[in-house]
Write a protein that holds these residues in place. Structure first.
Motif, PDB file in Angstrom:
ATOM      1  N   ILE A 292      -4.587   3.565  -8.965  1.00  0.00           N
ATOM      2  CA  ILE A 292      -3.225   3.047  -8.892  1.00  0.00           C
ATOM      3  C   ILE A 292      -2.280   4.104  -9.468  1.00  0.00           C
ATOM      4  N   ALA A 293      -1.198   4.397  -8.751  1.00  0.00           N
ATOM      5  CA  ALA A 293      -0.196   5.355  -9.252  1.00  0.00           C
ATOM      6  C   ALA A 293       1.082   4.584  -9.602  1.00  0.00           C
ATOM      7  N   PRO A 294       1.958   5.168 -10.435  1.00  0.00           N
ATOM      8  CA  PRO A 294       3.220   4.482 -10.748  1.00  0.00           C
ATOM      9  C   PRO A 294       4.018   4.228  -9.464  1.00  0.00           C
ATOM     10  N   SER A 295       4.607   3.045  -9.348  1.00  0.00           N
ATOM     11  CA  SER A 295       5.398   2.721  -8.160  1.00  0.00           C
ATOM     12  C   SER A 295       6.383   1.627  -8.545  1.00  0.00           C
ATOM     13  N   LEU A 350      -3.842  12.873 -15.641  1.00  0.00           N
ATOM     14  CA  LEU A 350      -2.902  13.870 -16.169  1.00  0.00           C
ATOM     15  C   LEU A 350      -1.820  14.221 -15.147  1.00  0.00           C
ATOM     16  N   GLU A 351      -2.250  14.337 -13.907  1.00  0.00           N
ATOM     17  CA  GLU A 351      -1.317  14.674 -12.828  1.00  0.00           C
ATOM     18  C   GLU A 351      -0.233  13.588 -12.686  1.00  0.00           C
ATOM     19  N   ARG A 482      -3.962 -13.398   5.808  1.00  0.00           N
ATOM     20  CA  ARG A 482      -4.376 -12.070   6.271  1.00  0.00           C
ATOM     21  C   ARG A 482      -5.334 -11.418   5.291  1.00  0.00           C
ATOM     22  N   LEU A 483      -5.963 -10.344   5.733  1.00  0.00           N
ATOM     23  CA  LEU A 483      -6.740  -9.541   4.800  1.00  0.00           C
ATOM     24  C   LEU A 483      -6.025  -8.204   4.631  1.00  0.00           C
ATOM     25  N   ARG A 484      -6.277  -7.569   3.528  1.00  0.00           N
ATOM     26  CA  ARG A 484      -5.732  -6.238   3.292  1.00  0.00           C
ATOM     27  C   ARG A 484      -6.865  -5.397   2.734  1.00  0.00           C
ATOM     28  N   PHE A 485      -7.021  -4.210   3.263  1.00  0.00           N
ATOM     29  CA  PHE A 485      -8.165  -3.385   2.874  1.00  0.00           C
ATOM     30  C   PHE A 485      -7.695  -1.967   2.630  1.00  0.00           C
ATOM     31  N   ASP A 486      -7.954  -1.441   1.431  1.00  0.00           N
ATOM     32  CA  ASP A 486      -7.580  -0.060   1.108  1.00  0.00           C
ATOM     33  C   ASP A 486      -8.843   0.799   1.074  1.00  0.00           C
ATOM     34  N   PHE A 487      -8.759   2.003   1.625  1.00  0.00           N
ATOM     35  CA  PHE A 487      -9.929   2.872   1.618  1.00  0.00           C
ATOM     36  C   PHE A 487      -9.496   4.331   1.534  1.00  0.00           C
ATOM     37  N   SER A 488     -10.403   5.150   1.006  1.00  0.00           N
ATOM     38  CA  SER A 488     -10.068   6.565   0.846  1.00  0.00           C
ATOM     39  C   SER A 488     -10.155   7.253   2.196  1.00  0.00           C
ATOM     40  N   PHE A 489      -9.106   7.940   2.573  1.00  0.00           N
ATOM     41  CA  PHE A 489      -9.109   8.700   3.831  1.00  0.00           C
ATOM     42  C   PHE A 489      -7.878   9.581   3.797  1.00  0.00           C
ATOM     43  N   GLY A 490      -8.038  10.850   4.205  1.00  0.00           N
ATOM     44  CA  GLY A 490      -6.980  11.822   3.956  1.00  0.00           C
ATOM     45  C   GLY A 490      -5.833  11.886   4.957  1.00  0.00           C
ATOM     46  N   ARG A 491      -5.877  11.110   6.040  1.00  0.00           N
ATOM     47  CA  ARG A 491      -4.793  11.217   7.025  1.00  0.00           C
ATOM     48  C   ARG A 491      -4.565   9.858   7.671  1.00  0.00           C
ATOM     49  N   GLU A 574      -1.249  -0.239   9.738  1.00  0.00           N
ATOM     50  CA  GLU A 574      -2.018   0.807   9.054  1.00  0.00           C
ATOM     51  C   GLU A 574      -0.995   1.696   8.394  1.00  0.00           C
ATOM     52  N   GLU A 575      -1.161   1.954   7.094  1.00  0.00           N
ATOM     53  CA  GLU A 575      -0.141   2.745   6.386  1.00  0.00           C
ATOM     54  C   GLU A 575      -0.788   3.452   5.193  1.00  0.00           C
ATOM     55  N   ALA A 576      -0.001   4.354   4.566  1.00  0.00           N
ATOM     56  CA  ALA A 576      -0.507   5.008   3.354  1.00  0.00           C
ATOM     57  C   ALA A 576      -0.337   4.035   2.198  1.00  0.00           C
ATOM     58  N   SER A 577      -1.319   3.991   1.301  1.00  0.00           N
ATOM     59  CA  SER A 577      -1.173   3.133   0.136  1.00  0.00           C
ATOM     60  C   SER A 577      -0.832   3.998  -1.073  1.00  0.00           C
ATOM     61  N   SER A 578      -1.535   5.107  -1.222  1.00  0.00           N
ATOM     62  CA  SER A 578      -1.181   6.131  -2.221  1.00  0.00           C
ATOM     63  C   SER A 578      -1.829   7.412  -1.721  1.00  0.00           C
ATOM     64  N   ALA A 579      -1.719   8.494  -2.479  1.00  0.00           N
ATOM     65  CA  ALA A 579      -2.248   9.771  -1.990  1.00  0.00           C
ATOM     66  C   ALA A 579      -3.736   9.625  -1.684  1.00  0.00           C
ATOM     67  N   GLY A 580      -4.128   9.941  -0.458  1.00  0.00           N
ATOM     68  CA  GLY A 580      -5.539   9.905  -0.087  1.00  0.00           C
ATOM     69  C   GLY A 580      -6.099   8.516   0.136  1.00  0.00           C
ATOM     70  N   VAL A 581      -5.241   7.513   0.123  1.00  0.00           N
ATOM     71  CA  VAL A 581      -5.725   6.138   0.330  1.00  0.00           C
ATOM     72  C   VAL A 581      -4.911   5.481   1.446  1.00  0.00           C
ATOM     73  N   ARG A 582      -5.610   4.910   2.439  1.00  0.00           N
ATOM     74  CA  ARG A 582      -4.940   4.210   3.544  1.00  0.00           C
ATOM     75  C   ARG A 582      -5.093   2.701   3.359  1.00  0.00           C
ATOM     76  N   ARG A 583      -4.183   1.970   3.987  1.00  0.00           N
ATOM     77  CA  ARG A 583      -4.206   0.506   3.853  1.00  0.00           C
ATOM     78  C   ARG A 583      -4.136  -0.117   5.242  1.00  0.00           C
ATOM     79  N   ILE A 584      -5.024  -1.073   5.471  1.00  0.00           N
ATOM     80  CA  ILE A 584      -4.982  -1.796   6.750  1.00  0.00           C
ATOM     81  C   ILE A 584      -4.762  -3.275   6.465  1.00  0.00           C
ATOM     82  N   LYS A 585      -3.851  -3.881   7.226  1.00  0.00           N
ATOM     83  CA  LYS A 585      -3.693  -5.328   7.155  1.00  0.00           C
ATOM     84  C   LYS A 585      -4.140  -5.889   8.485  1.00  0.00           C
ATOM     85  N   ALA A 586      -4.880  -6.977   8.443  1.00  0.00           N
ATOM     86  CA  ALA A 586      -5.394  -7.546   9.683  1.00  0.00           C
ATOM     87  C   ALA A 586      -5.455  -9.062   9.588  1.00  0.00           C
ATOM     88  N   VAL A 587      -5.480  -9.697  10.748  1.00  0.00           N
ATOM     89  CA  VAL A 587      -5.568 -11.167  10.791  1.00  0.00           C
ATOM     90  C   VAL A 587      -6.711 -11.564  11.721  1.00  0.00           C
TER      91      VAL A 587
END
Ligand code: SER
Length: 590
Positions: A292-295, A350-351, A482-491, A574-587
């Motif tokens: 989780i990053a500051p948002s 730290l970053e 709905r469901l929401r699923f976050d996963f690591s993926f770079g693009r 389908e959208e970015a959730s944070s750096a390197g993490v994508r988010r999918i919402k589905a029904v």
């Protein structure tokens, strides 16, 4: 006694009494949209408290990292913390009040050697919906507690839960340590918050389930859920009067004081304590594998508020982001053994601290100018209006605590109610959009939740098939809609890839496949190729849900019995959730 020794002593005590040790769960709850952070050891256990069989049995114990933000204003006093470790033991429909209280008493008086007369307890005194807990009172008397050491309190004091909006709850008995100081008056007694009685342990008798419509139903099984605050017990056991004097905070406090003396600056004790507390909480949130990053929303916003509060205090003493990071490094080093995720996520921690420091420093200066303009004509004792406070928040990212601090420096006040009114007006739209958000949660065992949960597994499997096995789950959140699923993926995932993922999930649904549940050790699950959260604890038993040909995952459930129950699956976003993490919402429809 060190924190390490206390963790071991507690867990071993309960292991010797038939409990299995389980691993600490993430600070970010899985599948529970009703709370932002894991706030008690029982939280990850909700499905099992409601009757699901736990693969490790009916007696469990652990050390759980927790965050409770409701105590934010208290931080800086002797004992209140936002982040803390909770030592806990559970009976899932096994022992109840008698054995639970007897074990707690034995641990306190024999392992920790607290004299019985320094203990004090409260029990549920009854109200119009439930009778007084005379049984708990009788059991405490049988342990040797005197009538003046036992106090009956109402629902405010002795009813616990649910953790979110729904779930297990019930009467509790809270255990206090009497600091031996004089009471604050004739009404002072266990439960009084003047500082004489420090709550160290809470034994909850989880007998009820609060449902989404606000009603209480009796649980099929009667559970015990206890939680002991590690930092508080460590303080008391070592004869200290506040948590900051324990080994857990001394290294950070000492370094901060060195920084201050290098700069020739003074900082009030409360502010120094706030920094020491928040840097630990923030390191743990940032260090969580879920990244989780500051948002400006949800957990990210809590994180941002904690970091910004520290930044403002540090900048007053001319301390920079390198100082903030050095304090975080101390926490990472100190906790690395018990919580290896901190070391693993060191760079991210730290970053993010550096980025937030740079980001806020920019708006902080402009905002401070604006704030002094707002306040320049205010008389002593005046009140800054809610709208201006909201503007400082909205445009310059000033948390309300900061604006209040600035006003106090001018001997003025802020209309915080007006601020929150504006804030709510602003949020109303998005909240309406998210209506129903609070209806789900771990306690929701509805058929729809189970179906979405199974759809999530199919989605995870399909994503791995289309994008590669290296993607991994970062978070999951289910509401009845709905469901929401976050996963690591770079693009970004392309439309074509999303269509393939959808097709695979729908194919699995069309095939009407039985969902199979098996119990095994986490080692066996790993060897069998299951994905999911593996605990580090060797030999811990887990549940593995398999949809042959599509998915194999470690999971607590609940699930549909057959994929045919699911209806048609559709990805809506389908959208970015944070750096390197994508988010999918589905029904799922139909
Ligand atoms: N759930 C209870 C509490 O948080 C006991 O752990 O106090």
């Amino acid at each position: 006694m060190t924190a390490k020794e206390l963790r071991i002593m507690y867990v071993n005590f309960f292991k010797e009494r038939g409990h299995k040790e389980i691993a600490s769960a993430s600070l970010l709850p899985e599948n529970d949209p009703t709370v932002l952070f894991t706030m008690a050891g029982m939280h990850p256990l909700v499905p099992y408290l409601l009757g699901e069989k736990h693969p490790e049995g009916k007696r469990l114990t652990d050390v759980q990292k927790c965050i409770r933000t409701e105590d934010i204003d208290e931080v800086g006093d002797d004992m209140h913390l936002i982040f803390f470790e909770m030592l806990g033991n559970w009976s899932l429909g096994d022992y109840f009040k008698e054995e639970s209280i007897a074990m707690s008493y034995e641990f306190l008086t024999e392992c920790l050697r607290i004299p019985s007369q320094r203990l004090a307890v409260t029990v549920f005194g009854g109200d119009e919906t439930a009778p007084p807990d005379l049984e708990a009172e009788r059991i405490w008397r049988a342990q040797g507690l005197q009538p003046e050491q036992i106090r009956r309190l109402g629902r405010d004091g002795n009813w616990w839960g649910p953790a979110g909006q729904t779930g297990p709850c019930g009467p509790d008995t809270e255990i206090f340590y009497d600091m031996g100081t004089p009471g604050c008056g004739p009404d002072c007694g266990p439960g009084c918050n003047c500082g004489k009685y420090v709550e160290i342990w809470n034994n909850v008798f989880l007998q009820y389930n609060k449902t989404a419509d606000g009603s209480f139903t009796e649980l099929v099984q009667k559970n015990v859920d206890t939680g002991m605050g590690l930092e508080r017990v460590l303080t008391i056991f070592n004869g200290k009067t506040n948590v900051y004097e324990t080994e857990l905070f001394l290294p950070v406090m000492t370094r901060l004081e060195e920084f201050l003396s290098q700069r020739g600056k003074e900082m009030p004790q409360k502010n120094r304590r706030v920094i020491c507390e928040h840097i630990r909480a923030v390191s743990f949130i940032l260090g969580d594998p879920k990244k989780i990053a500051p948002s400006n929303t949800e957990q990210g916003y809590i994180l941002r508020r904690l970091i910004r509060r520290m930044i403002r205090l540090l900048r007053q003493a001319e301390l920079g982001s390198e100082h903030l990071c050095e304090l975080a490094e101390i926490v990472i080093g100190q906790y690395g053994e018990a919580y290896p995720e901190l070391g693993e996520n060191r760079n991210f921690i730290l970053e993010q601290l550096q980025k937030e420091y740079a980001r806020f420093s920019k708006t902080l200066d402009e905002g401070l100018k604006k704030a002094s303009r707002y306040m320049e004509n205010m008389e002593k004792g005046g009140m800054l209006d809610g709208e201006s406070a909201f503007k400082l928040y909205d445009t310059y990212g000033f948390p309300i605590e900061l604006t209040a601090e600035l006003a106090r420096e001018k001997a003025c006040d802020v209309d915080t109610e007006g601020f929150y009114r504006k804030f709510r007006e602003h949020q109303e739209k998005s909240r309406q959009g998210a209506a129903g958000k609070f209806a789900g949660g771990l306690a929701d065992h509805s058929r729809q939740t189970a179906r979405l949960h199974t759809a999530t597994h199919l989605l995870n499997g399909a994503l791995r098939a289309v994008l590669g096995e290296e993607i991994s789950q970062r978070g999951s959140n289910i509401t009845p809609q709905r469901l929401r699923f976050d996963f690591s993926f770079g693009r970004k995932v392309t439309a074509e890839e999303l269509a393939r993922v959808e097709a695979i999930v729908n194919q699995a649904i069309d095939k009407k496949i039985d969902v199979v549940m098996e119990e095994m050790t986490s080692g066996e699950a790993y060897a069998a190729g299951a994905v999911g959260v593996f605990t580090d604890k060797y030999g811990e038993r887990v549940k593995v849900y398999t949809i042959p040909g599509y998915s194999k995952e470690i999971c607590g459930g609940p699930h549909a019995r057959n994929t045919g129950e699911l209806g048609s699956f559709r990805i809506i976003k389908e959208e970015a959730s944070s750096a390197g993490v994508r988010r999918i919402k589905a029904v799922i429809e139909g």
